[in-house]
Enzyme design. Structure first.
Site, mmCIF file in Angstrom:
data_model
loop_
_atom_site.group_PDB
_atom_site.id
_atom_site.type_symbol
_atom_site.label_atom_id
_atom_site.label_comp_id
_atom_site.label_asym_id
_atom_site.label_seq_id
_atom_site.Cartn_x
_atom_site.Cartn_y
_atom_site.Cartn_z
ATOM 1 C CG ASN A 307 -1.905 1.148 1.173
ATOM 2 O OD1 ASN A 307 -2.184 1.690 0.110
ATOM 3 N ND2 ASN A 307 -2.418 1.539 2.324
ATOM 4 C CG ASP A 334 6.527 1.412 3.275
ATOM 5 O OD1 ASP A 334 6.524 1.304 4.522
ATOM 6 O OD2 ASP A 334 5.488 1.566 2.610
#
Ligand SMILES: [Zn+2]
Ligand SMILES: [Zn+2]
Length: 463
Positions: A307, A334
């Protein structure tokens, strides 16, 4: 102890250094750098490129500062690149609260193995890092870690998007940025205030750009493929609407905005435009957004569920263009480790994220191989620019960040990554030091890897 790294190809964009030379480390700091026949003492004018490669003169007076050989550890870096230690400004270390996914100890071990000397951890732990006592806990725990850990505080209490945290006390405790990452700040007034405060404190607001009303229940990129697979899509506009809103709010407030994990062509365009207008906006992307398209989820592979979601070829091209022309300042991972059982759930229910620390450098070096980036630009995106955005280029008052970082300037922390751009490495997720084995790159062969990571003068072998 003193360490000398010999004959490496030293790249330091902060000083314009690009040449063969030696680095001397003493007491965890960069003591001296010699490029061929030239002594570097923080002056660009002293750096000369030479075609011949004569032997280097000894360091300082009396050879290596007059110290005995037994007190000196020598690293032969011939044929290797020696660059400022990599800084990952976007990781999830999961501690406190989700130690079954990752701990600060395992996360920093994975970081070191991946060539990172500093990682910045997002606040979506349990409890959430929305107050100084959680920040203090993370910092205390990180002292056992192998690399420097810098906490990012939440923007709002419990990341509910309603009430701002006490930014001042959290900054005093060691937070170096604020973000509600994992979630967007949907309320524009709250985001406006956050940017106003961040300006006063001189810290960036890192925005996870997602319009939840558009992305709701979406699990992959919206398009033909999502229809074919029968999965609910997330349109590119979900990201772009928030990128645009936040750019407008940065313009309104003069606050320092950093856009996290850029995944779409439209976002690159919006950020490029904002930069042309001179706004205080920076941006990052992650290796998976320039390495994989949405096709990676064709087999309902939950390891490729992220995401924002993986997008299309056109988006990848735009992201590479954005990296090349400076629109995208930073490559961050991330890093989002999850337990195997969670990723074994069906696609709709599995959590998003990739365990990224141990593959990021290899995937990014592909950009150098393809001619998208030079090795200098890579060092900028993975070290200098994060340091600049987070204010790490100057010595820090915090004992945690003695600094400077992101540079090999004399007096900086001896944070160094020595890498071999020719070495081929098989990605074996089961052997990751991270507890998270969730990667869509398992089985890939990556060309280029870190060999040695030096964190504050401590030497770690990566391979
Ligand atoms: Zn995010
Ligand atoms: Zn994140």
């Amino acid at each position: 102890m003193k360490v000398v790294i010999q004959k490496g190809h030293i790249i330091d964009p902060s000083q314009g250094i690009d040449g063969i030379g030696d680095v001397l480390i003493e007491d965890g700091k960069i003591k001296e750098i010699k490029i061929q026949n030239t002594e570097v003492r923080n002056k660009k004018s002293e750096i000369r490129s030479q075609k011949s490669n004569p032997p280097l003169p000894p360091f300082s007076k009396g050879g290596h500062g007059g110290i005995k050989d037994s007190e000196l550890r020598t690293i032969n870096a011939e044929g290797m690149f020696v660059i400022p230690g990599l800084i990952d400004m976007h990781v999830h270390l999961r501690e406190p609260g989700f130690e079954y996914k990752e701990t600060i100890k395992t996360g920093t071990a994975a970081a070191i193995r991946g060539g990172f000397t500093t990682v910045c951890c997002m606040p979506n732990t349990f409890p959430i890092n929305d107050n100084a006592s959680v920040t203090e806990f993370i910092i205390r725990k990180s002292l056992d870690g192998l690399c420097t850990v810098l906490p990012i505080g939440a923007i709002t209490k419990v990341q509910e998007g309603k009430e701002l945290v006490e930014m001042g006390t959290m900054k005093d405790e060691g937070c170096i940025a604020f973000s509600d990452d994992g979630l967007p700040v949907m309320n524009s007034l709250i985001m406006r205030r956050a940017l106003e405060y961040s300006k006063a404190f001189g810290l960036p607001i890192i925005s996870h750009c997602e319009d939840l009303t558009l992305s709701e229940d979406g699990v992959m990129n919206e398009g033909l493929l999502s229809i074919t697979l029968g999965l609910r899509g997330i349109p590119a506009e979900s990201e772009q609407i928030m990128v645009f809103r936040d750019i407008l709010l940065a313009e309104l407030t003069g606050g320092k905005l950093h856009i996290a994990h850029v995944s779409t062509k439209g976002s690159v365009k919006l950020i490029r435009n904002a930069k042309t207008r001179g706004l205080n906006v920076t941006a990052e992307t992650c290796p998976h957004y320039f390495s994989l398209t949405e096709d990676a989820v064709k087999n309902y592979d939950t390891n490729a569920k992220v995401n924002p979601p993986l997008r299309t070829k056109k988006d990848i091209e735009a992201i590479k263009e954005g990296l090349k022309d400076g629109t995208i300042d930073v490559i961050a991972t991330d890093h989002a480790p999850h337990h195997r059982d969670e990723k074994l759930k069906e696609f709709d229910l599995a959590p998003s994220g990739i365990s990224g620390l141990e593959t990021a450098l290899g995937l990014s070096l592909k950009l150098v191989d393809e001619g998208v980036l030079t090795i200098n630009q890579l060092a900028e995106k993975m070290s200098l620019n994060p340091a600049r955005i987070l204010g790490l280029l100057t010595p820090h008052l915090s004992s945690l960040i003695t600094g400077p970082k992101g540079t090999l300037a004399v007096g900086s922390d001896a944070d160094i990554t020595i890498l071999d751009t020719e070495k081929e490495v098989n990605v074996e997720a089961s052997k990751f030091l991270s507890k998270g084995k969730n990667t869509p790159f398992d089985g890939w062969v990556l060309k280029g890897a870190p060999l040695i990571t030096i964190s504050k003068g401590r030497i770690h072998e990566c391979q």
